[in-house]
Write a protein that holds these residues in place. Sequence first.
Motif, PDB file in Angstrom:
ATOM      1  N   ALA A 146      21.468 -84.112 -53.434  1.00  0.00           N
ATOM      2  CA  ALA A 146      21.318 -84.154 -51.982  1.00  0.00           C
ATOM      3  C   ALA A 146      20.607 -85.433 -51.568  1.00  0.00           C
ATOM      4  O   ALA A 146      19.787 -85.983 -52.316  1.00  0.00           O
ATOM      5  CB  ALA A 146      20.533 -82.949 -51.491  1.00  0.00           C
ATOM      6  N   LEU A 147      20.920 -85.897 -50.358  1.00  0.00           N
ATOM      7  CA  LEU A 147      20.220 -87.015 -49.744  1.00  0.00           C
ATOM      8  C   LEU A 147      19.458 -86.522 -48.524  1.00  0.00           C
ATOM      9  O   LEU A 147      19.963 -85.685 -47.750  1.00  0.00           O
ATOM     10  CB  LEU A 147      21.204 -88.095 -49.283  1.00  0.00           C
ATOM     11  CG  LEU A 147      22.056 -88.804 -50.339  1.00  0.00           C
ATOM     12  CD1 LEU A 147      22.981 -89.802 -49.646  1.00  0.00           C
ATOM     13  CD2 LEU A 147      21.189 -89.500 -51.364  1.00  0.00           C
ATOM     14  N   VAL A 148      18.261 -87.035 -48.325  1.00  0.00           N
ATOM     15  CA  VAL A 148      17.489 -86.814 -47.102  1.00  0.00           C
ATOM     16  C   VAL A 148      17.273 -88.178 -46.465  1.00  0.00           C
ATOM     17  O   VAL A 148      16.754 -89.095 -47.126  1.00  0.00           O
ATOM     18  CB  VAL A 148      16.136 -86.134 -47.393  1.00  0.00           C
ATOM     19  CG1 VAL A 148      15.291 -86.071 -46.124  1.00  0.00           C
ATOM     20  CG2 VAL A 148      16.347 -84.740 -47.955  1.00  0.00           C
ATOM     21  N   VAL A 149      17.654 -88.317 -45.216  1.00  0.00           N
ATOM     22  CA  VAL A 149      17.517 -89.597 -44.521  1.00  0.00           C
ATOM     23  C   VAL A 149      16.373 -89.475 -43.518  1.00  0.00           C
ATOM     24  O   VAL A 149      16.432 -88.684 -42.577  1.00  0.00           O
ATOM     25  CB  VAL A 149      18.820 -89.985 -43.793  1.00  0.00           C
ATOM     26  CG1 VAL A 149      18.661 -91.337 -43.109  1.00  0.00           C
ATOM     27  CG2 VAL A 149      19.987 -90.014 -44.773  1.00  0.00           C
ATOM     28  N   GLY A 150      15.307 -90.246 -43.741  1.00  0.00           N
ATOM     29  CA  GLY A 150      14.152 -90.199 -42.857  1.00  0.00           C
ATOM     30  C   GLY A 150      12.872 -90.294 -43.658  1.00  0.00           C
ATOM     31  O   GLY A 150      12.846 -89.990 -44.855  1.00  0.00           O
ATOM     32  N   GLY A 151      11.797 -90.699 -42.978  1.00  0.00           N
ATOM     33  CA  GLY A 151      10.537 -90.868 -43.678  1.00  0.00           C
ATOM     34  C   GLY A 151       9.357 -90.196 -43.022  1.00  0.00           C
ATOM     35  O   GLY A 151       8.212 -90.406 -43.435  1.00  0.00           O
ATOM     36  N   GLY A 152       9.618 -89.358 -42.007  1.00  0.00           N
ATOM     37  CA  GLY A 152       8.536 -88.685 -41.305  1.00  0.00           C
ATOM     38  C   GLY A 152       8.235 -87.311 -41.872  1.00  0.00           C
ATOM     39  O   GLY A 152       8.751 -86.900 -42.918  1.00  0.00           O
ATOM     40  N   ARG A 174      13.898 -96.234 -44.465  1.00  0.00           N
ATOM     41  CA  ARG A 174      14.201 -97.551 -43.891  1.00  0.00           C
ATOM     42  C   ARG A 174      13.154 -98.580 -44.301  1.00  0.00           C
ATOM     43  O   ARG A 174      13.448 -99.756 -44.466  1.00  0.00           O
ATOM     44  CB  ARG A 174      14.252 -97.464 -42.363  1.00  0.00           C
ATOM     45  CG  ARG A 174      15.478 -96.759 -41.830  1.00  0.00           C
ATOM     46  CD  ARG A 174      15.501 -96.821 -40.308  1.00  0.00           C
ATOM     47  NE  ARG A 174      15.708 -98.178 -39.832  1.00  0.00           N
ATOM     48  CZ  ARG A 174      16.888 -98.689 -39.514  1.00  0.00           C
ATOM     49  NH1 ARG A 174      17.988 -97.956 -39.634  1.00  0.00           N
ATOM     50  NH2 ARG A 174      16.993 -99.921 -39.074  1.00  0.00           N
ATOM     51  N   GLY A 175      11.906 -98.144 -44.407  1.00  0.00           N
ATOM     52  CA  GLY A 175      10.819 -99.055 -44.739  1.00  0.00           C
ATOM     53  C   GLY A 175      10.387 -98.928 -46.186  1.00  0.00           C
ATOM     54  O   GLY A 175      11.054 -98.308 -47.016  1.00  0.00           O
ATOM     55  N   ALA A 176       9.227 -99.512 -46.464  1.00  0.00           N
ATOM     56  CA  ALA A 176       8.718 -99.493 -47.831  1.00  0.00           C
ATOM     57  C   ALA A 176       7.907 -98.250 -48.130  1.00  0.00           C
ATOM     58  O   ALA A 176       7.759 -97.864 -49.292  1.00  0.00           O
ATOM     59  CB  ALA A 176       7.854-100.737 -48.078  1.00  0.00           C
ATOM     60  N   HIS A 195      13.231 -88.331 -55.548  1.00  0.00           N
ATOM     61  CA  HIS A 195      13.102 -89.776 -55.720  1.00  0.00           C
ATOM     62  C   HIS A 195      13.139 -90.460 -54.352  1.00  0.00           C
ATOM     63  O   HIS A 195      13.796 -89.978 -53.424  1.00  0.00           O
ATOM     64  CB  HIS A 195      14.235 -90.323 -56.591  1.00  0.00           C
ATOM     65  CG  HIS A 195      14.503 -89.491 -57.804  1.00  0.00           C
ATOM     66  ND1 HIS A 195      13.730 -89.543 -58.940  1.00  0.00           N
ATOM     67  CD2 HIS A 195      15.454 -88.549 -58.039  1.00  0.00           C
ATOM     68  CE1 HIS A 195      14.187 -88.693 -59.822  1.00  0.00           C
ATOM     69  NE2 HIS A 195      15.237 -88.081 -59.312  1.00  0.00           N
ATOM     70  N   LEU A 196      12.453 -91.577 -54.241  1.00  0.00           N
ATOM     71  CA  LEU A 196      12.481 -92.394 -53.025  1.00  0.00           C
ATOM     72  C   LEU A 196      13.409 -93.583 -53.217  1.00  0.00           C
ATOM     73  O   LEU A 196      13.406 -94.222 -54.266  1.00  0.00           O
ATOM     74  CB  LEU A 196      11.087 -92.922 -52.693  1.00  0.00           C
ATOM     75  CG  LEU A 196      10.035 -91.946 -52.183  1.00  0.00           C
ATOM     76  CD1 LEU A 196       8.764 -92.712 -51.827  1.00  0.00           C
ATOM     77  CD2 LEU A 196      10.538 -91.174 -50.984  1.00  0.00           C
ATOM     78  N   LEU A 197      14.194 -93.870 -52.185  1.00  0.00           N
ATOM     79  CA  LEU A 197      14.992 -95.090 -52.136  1.00  0.00           C
ATOM     80  C   LEU A 197      14.478 -95.891 -50.940  1.00  0.00           C
ATOM     81  O   LEU A 197      14.765 -95.563 -49.783  1.00  0.00           O
ATOM     82  CB  LEU A 197      16.480 -94.759 -51.976  1.00  0.00           C
ATOM     83  CG  LEU A 197      17.439 -95.944 -52.029  1.00  0.00           C
ATOM     84  CD1 LEU A 197      17.354 -96.658 -53.380  1.00  0.00           C
ATOM     85  CD2 LEU A 197      18.868 -95.483 -51.768  1.00  0.00           C
ATOM     86  N   ARG A 198      13.712 -96.905 -51.220  1.00  0.00           N
ATOM     87  CA  ARG A 198      12.987 -97.623 -50.174  1.00  0.00           C
ATOM     88  C   ARG A 198      13.843 -98.727 -49.549  1.00  0.00           C
ATOM     89  O   ARG A 198      14.770 -99.246 -50.172  1.00  0.00           O
ATOM     90  CB  ARG A 198      11.704 -98.231 -50.748  1.00  0.00           C
ATOM     91  CG  ARG A 198      10.786 -97.209 -51.413  1.00  0.00           C
ATOM     92  CD  ARG A 198       9.608 -97.900 -52.093  1.00  0.00           C
ATOM     93  NE  ARG A 198       8.833 -96.987 -52.915  1.00  0.00           N
ATOM     94  CZ  ARG A 198       7.805 -96.255 -52.476  1.00  0.00           C
ATOM     95  NH1 ARG A 198       7.440 -96.350 -51.211  1.00  0.00           N
ATOM     96  NH2 ARG A 198       7.150 -95.455 -53.295  1.00  0.00           N
ATOM     97  N   GLU A 199      13.482 -99.077 -48.304  1.00  0.00           N
ATOM     98  CA  GLU A 199      14.104-100.187 -47.572  1.00  0.00           C
ATOM     99  C   GLU A 199      15.630-100.093 -47.614  1.00  0.00           C
ATOM    100  O   GLU A 199      16.323-101.073 -47.886  1.00  0.00           O
ATOM    101  CB  GLU A 199      13.605-101.522 -48.136  1.00  0.00           C
ATOM    102  CG  GLU A 199      12.102-101.688 -47.964  1.00  0.00           C
ATOM    103  CD  GLU A 199      11.580-103.011 -48.477  1.00  0.00           C
ATOM    104  OE1 GLU A 199      12.219-103.579 -49.381  1.00  0.00           O
ATOM    105  OE2 GLU A 199      10.545-103.469 -47.971  1.00  0.00           O
TER     106      GLU A 199
END
Length: 299
Positions: A146-152, A174-176, A195-199
């Motif tokens: 699964a993918l989660v889009v967002g950082g909040g 979207r950011g670091a 896992h995080l995929l940054r920027e």
Amino acid sequence: MHDFDLIVIGQGYAGLRAARAARDRGLTVATCEAVMAGGAVATVLRLDPSPVPFTGSGPDLGAIVAMENMDGGIVPYFEAATHLSPEPRGGWRMSLPSGSHHARHVILATGTRPRALGVPGEAEFAGSGVSRCADCDGPRVRDRDALVVGGGDAAFQEAAILARFARSVTIVLRGARPRARAALVEPVLAATNVHLLRESRLGAIHGTSEEGVTGATLLTPSGPATRACAGVFILAGGAADTRLVPPSLPRGADGGLVAEEGGRLGLPGLWAAGSVRSGFRGGLREAGEDGARVAAALG
């Protein structure tokens, strides 16, 4: 047409608590909500933390508080408000498909609308792997990716739920760094399958009419990459739902309504509570407190 002291538009937690507080002051109160009581929290099965001790479930919280409000004499209208206009005699007229009603005061507690990313496949696969509710659609990705889009906060809360179902969860930032509170980030990142995929950004969502979502294109610092997945959960924030009020009312940089102390807007008898208000960054508990605070300021 019925007359009330107050109409609260929106039955998220801010609106529910505003209605309760106004009723406790002896005001006649009506509420308006097109969907279900609780607003966005109604899609969260496990609240962490819950603002009340009697339940940790979002749907239960909304339903219980709404029923208590009804038992206390608050009149609910289960329709979408279509128009809001000032009355020559003072106060406001709220129009519904079934008729219109008047109140001396109106509290807008309409919250936010999810922000669409506008990428290919987002609308096409909505409900078939594109989701904003891990509790609702988490089983779809059981033992899959699964993918989660967002950082909040919302993104990390949903990722925590998905980690219990999915083989892997990739959070696309979207950011670091995440914008979410550390108390939410740390336990999620402690899970071995997250896992995080940054920027990076979501470029497109792929799938078929038979299977729904099968993958996505991600725009990463090293270039576009295709990732197989069974679900894309978009938690990329929202826009304040200000559609009912005049465009002349000032908005902040975040699109929310600019309110004075106590939640008063720039027109007599019109107020705002919760996340429709510019600058509101609170959680569920703070939304309830904000609703009660606005109700206490009514004349």
